[in-house]
Write a protein that holds these residues in place. Structure first.
Motif, PDB file in Angstrom:
ATOM      1  N   UNK A 108       0.798  -1.234   0.000  1.00 14.96           N
ATOM      2  CA  UNK A 108       0.000   0.000   0.000  1.00 14.96           C
ATOM      3  C   UNK A 108       0.829   1.283   0.000  1.00 14.96           C
ATOM      4  N   UNK A 109       2.086   1.223   0.448  1.00  9.13           N
ATOM      5  CA  UNK A 109       2.919   2.429   0.496  1.00  9.13           C
ATOM      6  C   UNK A 109       3.495   2.788  -0.867  1.00  9.13           C
ATOM      7  N   UNK A 110       3.448   1.848  -1.814  1.00 11.31           N
ATOM      8  CA  UNK A 110       3.991   2.100  -3.146  1.00 11.31           C
ATOM      9  C   UNK A 110       3.008   2.951  -3.943  1.00 11.31           C
ATOM     10  N   UNK A 111       3.513   4.028  -4.537  1.00 18.96           N
ATOM     11  CA  UNK A 111       2.651   4.890  -5.338  1.00 18.96           C
ATOM     12  C   UNK A 111       2.685   4.577  -6.817  1.00 18.96           C
ATOM     13  N   UNK A 112       3.849   4.151  -7.302  1.00 28.17           N
ATOM     14  CA  UNK A 112       4.046   3.894  -8.734  1.00 28.17           C
ATOM     15  C   UNK A 112       4.923   2.670  -8.902  1.00 28.17           C
ATOM     16  N   UNK A 113       4.563   1.812  -9.840  1.00 28.18           N
ATOM     17  CA  UNK A 113       5.385   0.656 -10.167  1.00 28.18           C
ATOM     18  C   UNK A 113       5.657   0.670 -11.666  1.00 28.18           C
ATOM     19  N   UNK A 114       6.907   0.432 -12.027  1.00 29.25           N
ATOM     20  CA  UNK A 114       7.280   0.391 -13.438  1.00 29.25           C
ATOM     21  C   UNK A 114       8.007  -0.921 -13.724  1.00 29.25           C
ATOM     22  N   UNK A 115       8.447  -1.131 -14.951  1.00 35.28           N
ATOM     23  CA  UNK A 115       9.069  -2.401 -15.339  1.00 35.28           C
ATOM     24  C   UNK A 115      10.291  -2.117 -16.214  1.00 35.28           C
ATOM     25  N   UNK A 116      10.996  -3.172 -16.527  1.00 35.42           N
ATOM     26  CA  UNK A 116      12.063  -3.083 -17.516  1.00 35.42           C
ATOM     27  C   UNK A 116      11.444  -3.106 -18.914  1.00 35.42           C
ATOM     28  N   UNK A 117      12.249  -2.722 -19.918  1.00 35.27           N
ATOM     29  CA  UNK A 117      11.758  -2.745 -21.294  1.00 35.27           C
ATOM     30  C   UNK A 117      12.738  -3.492 -22.196  1.00 35.27           C
ATOM     31  N   UNK A 118      12.238  -3.946 -23.317  1.00 33.87           N
ATOM     32  CA  UNK A 118      13.078  -4.546 -24.345  1.00 33.87           C
ATOM     33  C   UNK A 118      12.828  -3.791 -25.638  1.00 33.87           C
ATOM     34  N   UNK A 119      13.881  -3.478 -26.360  1.00 34.57           N
ATOM     35  CA  UNK A 119      13.763  -2.712 -27.586  1.00 34.57           C
ATOM     36  C   UNK A 119      13.384  -3.612 -28.754  1.00 34.57           C
ATOM     37  N   UNK A 138      12.610   4.682  -1.856  1.00 38.91           N
ATOM     38  CA  UNK A 138      12.767   6.137  -1.868  1.00 38.91           C
ATOM     39  C   UNK A 138      13.776   6.493  -2.957  1.00 38.91           C
ATOM     40  N   UNK A 139      13.287   6.558  -4.196  1.00 47.26           N
ATOM     41  CA  UNK A 139      14.166   6.675  -5.369  1.00 47.26           C
ATOM     42  C   UNK A 139      14.194   8.073  -5.953  1.00 47.26           C
ATOM     43  N   UNK A 140      13.795   9.055  -5.173  1.00 42.81           N
ATOM     44  CA  UNK A 140      13.685  10.416  -5.681  1.00 42.81           C
ATOM     45  C   UNK A 140      14.980  10.909  -6.308  1.00 42.81           C
ATOM     46  N   UNK A 141      16.110  10.702  -5.653  1.00 45.29           N
ATOM     47  CA  UNK A 141      17.382  11.186  -6.190  1.00 45.29           C
ATOM     48  C   UNK A 141      17.729  10.501  -7.508  1.00 45.29           C
ATOM     49  N   UNK A 142      17.434   9.201  -7.610  1.00 48.33           N
ATOM     50  CA  UNK A 142      17.679   8.486  -8.862  1.00 48.33           C
ATOM     51  C   UNK A 142      16.843   9.068  -9.992  1.00 48.33           C
ATOM     52  N   UNK A 143      15.586   9.347  -9.707  1.00 48.66           N
ATOM     53  CA  UNK A 143      14.685   9.868 -10.731  1.00 48.66           C
ATOM     54  C   UNK A 143      15.095  11.273 -11.143  1.00 48.66           C
ATOM     55  N   UNK A 144      15.550  12.083 -10.182  1.00 48.63           N
ATOM     56  CA  UNK A 144      15.983  13.440 -10.490  1.00 48.63           C
ATOM     57  C   UNK A 144      17.242  13.432 -11.343  1.00 48.63           C
ATOM     58  N   UNK A 145      18.202  12.589 -10.996  1.00 47.87           N
ATOM     59  CA  UNK A 145      19.493  12.586 -11.686  1.00 47.87           C
ATOM     60  C   UNK A 145      19.363  12.162 -13.144  1.00 47.87           C
ATOM     61  N   UNK A 147      16.309  10.081 -15.841  1.00 45.79           N
ATOM     62  CA  UNK A 147      14.989   9.462 -15.906  1.00 45.79           C
ATOM     63  C   UNK A 147      15.097   7.958 -16.120  1.00 45.79           C
ATOM     64  N   UNK A 148      14.792   7.145 -15.089  1.00 49.30           N
ATOM     65  CA  UNK A 148      14.890   5.692 -15.239  1.00 49.30           C
ATOM     66  C   UNK A 148      13.550   5.035 -15.573  1.00 49.30           C
ATOM     67  N   UNK A 149      12.526   5.845 -15.853  1.00 39.39           N
ATOM     68  CA  UNK A 149      11.169   5.321 -16.012  1.00 39.39           C
ATOM     69  C   UNK A 149      10.651   5.639 -17.403  1.00 39.39           C
ATOM     70  N   UNK A 150      10.254   4.621 -18.148  1.00 34.69           N
ATOM     71  CA  UNK A 150       9.664   4.817 -19.468  1.00 34.69           C
ATOM     72  C   UNK A 150       8.146   4.794 -19.323  1.00 34.69           C
ATOM     73  N   UNK A 151       7.473   5.723 -19.964  1.00 33.69           N
ATOM     74  CA  UNK A 151       6.049   5.952 -19.708  1.00 33.69           C
ATOM     75  C   UNK A 151       5.182   4.723 -19.906  1.00 33.69           C
ATOM     76  N   UNK A 152       5.461   3.926 -20.926  1.00 27.65           N
ATOM     77  CA  UNK A 152       4.624   2.750 -21.205  1.00 27.65           C
ATOM     78  C   UNK A 152       4.751   1.662 -20.150  1.00 27.65           C
ATOM     79  N   UNK A 153       5.700   1.825 -19.214  1.00 36.72           N
ATOM     80  CA  UNK A 153       5.874   0.825 -18.160  1.00 36.72           C
ATOM     81  C   UNK A 153       5.110   1.170 -16.887  1.00 36.72           C
ATOM     82  N   UNK A 154       4.534   2.355 -16.817  1.00 39.66           N
ATOM     83  CA  UNK A 154       4.029   2.898 -15.542  1.00 39.66           C
ATOM     84  C   UNK A 154       2.623   2.404 -15.209  1.00 39.66           C
TER      85      UNK A 154
END
Length: 317
Positions: A108-119, A138-145, A147-154
Motif C-alpha cells: 500500500x505504500x507504493x505509489x508507482x510501479x514500473x518495469x524493464x523494457x526490451x527494444x 525512496x528513489x527520488x534522487x535516482x529519478x531526479x538525476x 529518468x529511469x522510467x519509461x512511460x509505457x511501463x508505468x
C-alpha cells in the motif's frame, strides 16, 4: 468500476495502434478499461474504432493538442483505481498488468510501479537489448538525476495524480520525467525487474528529433530544480550531464547521424559531470562514434544491425 484505466494517446498512429491494443486485450489481468485518446489524427482511426467490439475500449477525440494534453484528457475520463499509460507504438507482455497490480495490492505504500523494457524494431522484432532500472523505494534522487522510467511501463495510483497533479502541457519534452519526479518526491516506487514492455524504435519516434529534445530539456530541468532543496542542488549538474549523453545518442542515431553534434554533447556531458567519463554509457557512445568514423553512416548501420543480430542470438530474444 474497473480496477485499472489504460490511457493510449494516438496521433496518426494507425501503423502500430491495432497491435498495441491487441497486446492490451491479451493481458491475463482483465479488469480494466482502455481509453484511446485521438489527438486530432487525420488517419482512419475513427473508422477503425467503430469496428472494436470489446466494451472495455473507448475512443475519445479532441483537436490536436500534443501528447501531454491527450494523456491528461484520458486521466479526466478514467474510472480505475490504478492508471496505466501506453504509447500507441509500444507493446505489453501478457502478464504486465497482473504483476504490477499484484505489487500495488501487496504494498500500500507504493505509489508507482514500473518495469524493464526490451527494444524492438519497426516490425516488432527484438533488438536484443533490455533496458533495466533499479529505481525503487525512496528513489527520488535516482529519478531526479536521470529518468529511469519509461512511460509505457508505468502503473500509478489515481490518488498520486490527485495529489501531485498531471502532465505539464507547457513542457515541450521530458514532461513525463517531470511528473515522475513529483511522484517520487512523495511516494515510494517499485519496479518489476522483468522486460514486460516492448519499446518500438522507428523513424517517427519523437526521441529521434534531437534538436527538439535539446530545446525542451533545459526548461524542464530548470523547472524541476526550482522546487528541490538547496542541499540536493548538486544533482543539477549530474542531471545536465546525463541529459547531454542522452541527446548525444539521439544525434548519432538520427537520420543524418551527426557525429559533430554527438561529440559536442558528449563533451558537454563530461563538463557538467566529469565522473561520466568512466560510465558505461560514455564508453559505449565513444565506441559508437569510432565505428561511425571508421565505417561511415552506412557501415555504422550495418555494424549496429550485426550487433543486434548477435544479441538476439545470444539472449534468445
Amino acid at each position: 468500476m474497473p480496477k485499472v484505466s489504460i490511457i493510449i494517446p494516438a496521433y496518426n498512429a494507425m501503423t502500430y495502434l491495432p497491435q498495441t491494443l491487441e497486446s492490451v486485450l491479451r493481458q491475463t489481468f482483465t479488469d480494466f478499461e482502455v481509453l484511446i485518446v485521438n489527438d486530432g489524427s487525420s488517419d482512419p482511426i475513427l473508422k477503425w474504432a467503430c469496428g472494436i467490439v470489446d466494451p472495455r475500449v473507448k475512443l475519445i477525440s479532441q483537436e490536436n493538442q500534443g501528447v501531454s494534453a491527450a494523456r491528461n484528457t484520458g486521466i479526466t475520463h478514467t474510472q480505475g483505481e490504478y492508471i496505466a499509460f501506453l504509447d500507441a507504438d509500444d507493446l505489453w507482455e501478457s502478464t504486465k498488468l497482473a504483476k504490477q497490480v499484484h505489487c500495488l495490492e501487496e504494498n500500500p505504500a507504493i505509489g508507482l510501479v514500473h518495469t524493464w523494457i526490451i527494444l524492438i524494431d519497426e516490425q516488432g522484432k527484438s533488438l536484443g537489448r533490455v533496458i533495466s532500472s533499479h529505481a525503487e523505494g525512496n528513489a527520488w534522487k535516482q529519478v531526479v538525476e536521470q529518468n529511469p522510467i519509461q512511460t509505457s511501463t508505468v502503473l500509478v495510483r489515481r490518488c498520486c495524480l490527485e495529489t501531485v497533479g498531471v502532465f505539464d502541457q507547457n513542457l515541450r519534452s521530458a514532461e513525463d520525467w517531470e511528473l515522475w519526479v513529483r511522484i517520487a518526491s512523495r511516494y515510494l516506487l517499485a519496479v518489476v525487474k522483468e522486460p514486460l514492455v516492448f519499446y518500438r524504435l522507428h523513424s517517427h519516434n519523437t526521441t529521434k528529433n534531437w534538436r527538439l529534445i535539446e530545446q525542451g530539456l533545459s526548461p524542464v530541468i530548470e523547472k524541476v530544480f526550482q522546487s528541490i532543496p538547496s542541499e540536493a542542488q548538486y544533482l543539477k549538474h549530474r542531471c545536465y550531464g546525463h541529459s547531454n549523453i542522452y541527446i548525444a545518442w539521439q544525434a548519432l542515431q538520427s537520420d543524418d547521424k551527426d557525429c559533430e553534434w554527438t561529440r559536442h554533447f558528449l563533451s558537454s556531458a563530461v563538463k557538467y559531470y566529469p565522473q561520466l567519463r568512466y560510465s558505461r554509457q560514455y564508453i559505449r557512445l565513444t565506441l559508437a562514434i569510432a565505428i561511425m568514423k571508421w565505417f561511415g553512416p552506412f557501415g555504422f548501420s550495418r555494424v549496429m544491425a550485426f550487433i543486434y543480430t548477435m544479441r538476439r542470438h545470444v539472449f534468445s530474444i
